[in-house]
Design an enzyme around this catalytic site. Sequence first.
Site, PDB file in Angstrom:
ATOM      1  N   ILE A   1     104.450  57.117 -40.189  1.00  0.00           N
ATOM      2  CA  ILE A   1     103.447  56.349 -40.918  1.00  0.00           C
ATOM      3  C   ILE A   1     102.191  57.201 -41.032  1.00  0.00           C
ATOM      4  CG2 ILE A   1     102.215  54.170 -41.086  1.00  0.00           C
ATOM      5  CD1 ILE A   1     105.284  53.883 -40.968  1.00  0.00           C
ATOM      6  N   CYS A   2     101.724  57.411 -42.252  1.00  0.00           N
ATOM      7  CA  CYS A   2     100.484  58.131 -42.503  1.00  0.00           C
ATOM      8  C   CYS A   2     100.500  59.519 -41.867  1.00  0.00           C
ATOM      9  CB  CYS A   2      99.307  57.300 -42.025  1.00  0.00           C
ATOM     10  SG  CYS A   2      97.696  57.864 -42.629  1.00  0.00           S
ATOM     11  N   THR A   3      99.532  59.822 -41.006  1.00  0.00           N
ATOM     12  CA  THR A   3      99.388  61.169 -40.452  1.00  0.00           C
ATOM     13  C   THR A   3     100.439  61.509 -39.412  1.00  0.00           C
ATOM     14  OG1 THR A   3      97.797  60.314 -38.838  1.00  0.00           O
ATOM     15  CG2 THR A   3      96.902  61.269 -40.881  1.00  0.00           C
TER      16      THR A   3
END
Length: 326
Positions: free
Chosen positions: A111-113
Site C-alpha cells: 500500500i502506497c510507499t
Amino acid sequence: MPRSTDDQKRPRVGILVFDGVKMLDLVGPAEVFHEASQRSAGYDIVLISVSGADVTSSMGVRVGVHASVAAIEELDTLVVPGSENAPEVFTDDVLDAVRTLADRSRRVASICTAAFAVAAVGLLDGRRTTTHWKFADTLQAAFPEIAVEKDAIFVQDGRFHSSAGVAAGIDLALALLEQDYGSDVARSVAQLLLVYMKRSGSQSQFSASLAGNPARSPISRSVTEYVHANPTRPHSVRELASHVNVSPRHLTRIMREELDATPSEYVGSIRLDLAVSELESGTSVAGAAAATGYSSPVSFRRAFVRRFGITPSEYQRRFRTSRPVA
C-alpha cells in the site's frame, strides 16, 4: 488474540505493521477484509510486527499486534502498509520481515510507499508497480529495474499487487476480495463501507480538474470555466479562442504552458470526468455521451477506452453502485 477452528479455514491475511505506519493504509484494507465476513466466509486477519510487540502509527496511535514474524508459518495474503516517513521507516528488521513473510504468502500487496520495502528486498525486479504520485519519481529513480506506473490506482504483476495508497488501498483490497469471492461480494462490501464505486486499477489517480497545474492567467481560467459550464458545446479551438478574444495559436500556447494540455485535450479530459459521473449515477452509455458533448456513443466509447482501458458499459457493470443490498 486466539483464533477459532473456523477462522483457520478462512484465507489468512497478515498485515505487517511497524513504528510510523500510516493508519489509513492499514485500516482501509483491513476494514474491507473484515466486512467481507458479512457477505462471504471472510478472512482471518492477523496484525504482525517484527517482534510481536505493539507499534505506534505515524499519528501517534498505538496499534495492537497479534503475532511476531517468527510465529507466522503461512499466509494467503501479506499486506504491507506504507508510511509518510518512507523509506526511512523500513529498517533492516522490517525489510527482513517483508522478505520472510512474502516467502510464506500466496500473494503480496503493498500500500502506497510500502512499494519501497517490497522493491528493496528484490521482489519487484523486472515487474510493474505503483505508489502514491508524490513518491513515484523517487521510487523509479531508486529502483530503475522496476516499471513504476505513476498514474495507476493499483497494479497487479503476478502474485504482487500494489496501490497508490491512502484510499486506493481500499480499491486494491476490494479487487483482491473480488478475486477470492467474486464481483457481487466485492460490490456488496463496497456498499457496506459506503464506497460510492469500486475503481479500476487503470483509472487515473487524478481527475482532469485536479491533474497538473491550475490555470493561472485570466485567459486560461476563463476557458476552463467556460468548458465546465458548457460541456456539450463543440468547443473547437477557434471557438474557445474567440470566447477569450485571442488567436487559436495564442490560446494553445497558453494552455500548454499552464495546463500541459492543448484546448482539445483539456476538453476531452473534462468530458470524460463528467461522463464517469453520469455512468455512476445510472445514465445509459448513450445518455452519458449526449450529456457530455460527444457526437455519438461510438466516439464516446473510443475516447473512454483510450483513457480507462475498458468500455463504458463494462465500467458501469463492474464499478457502479446501483442500490443498497439488503
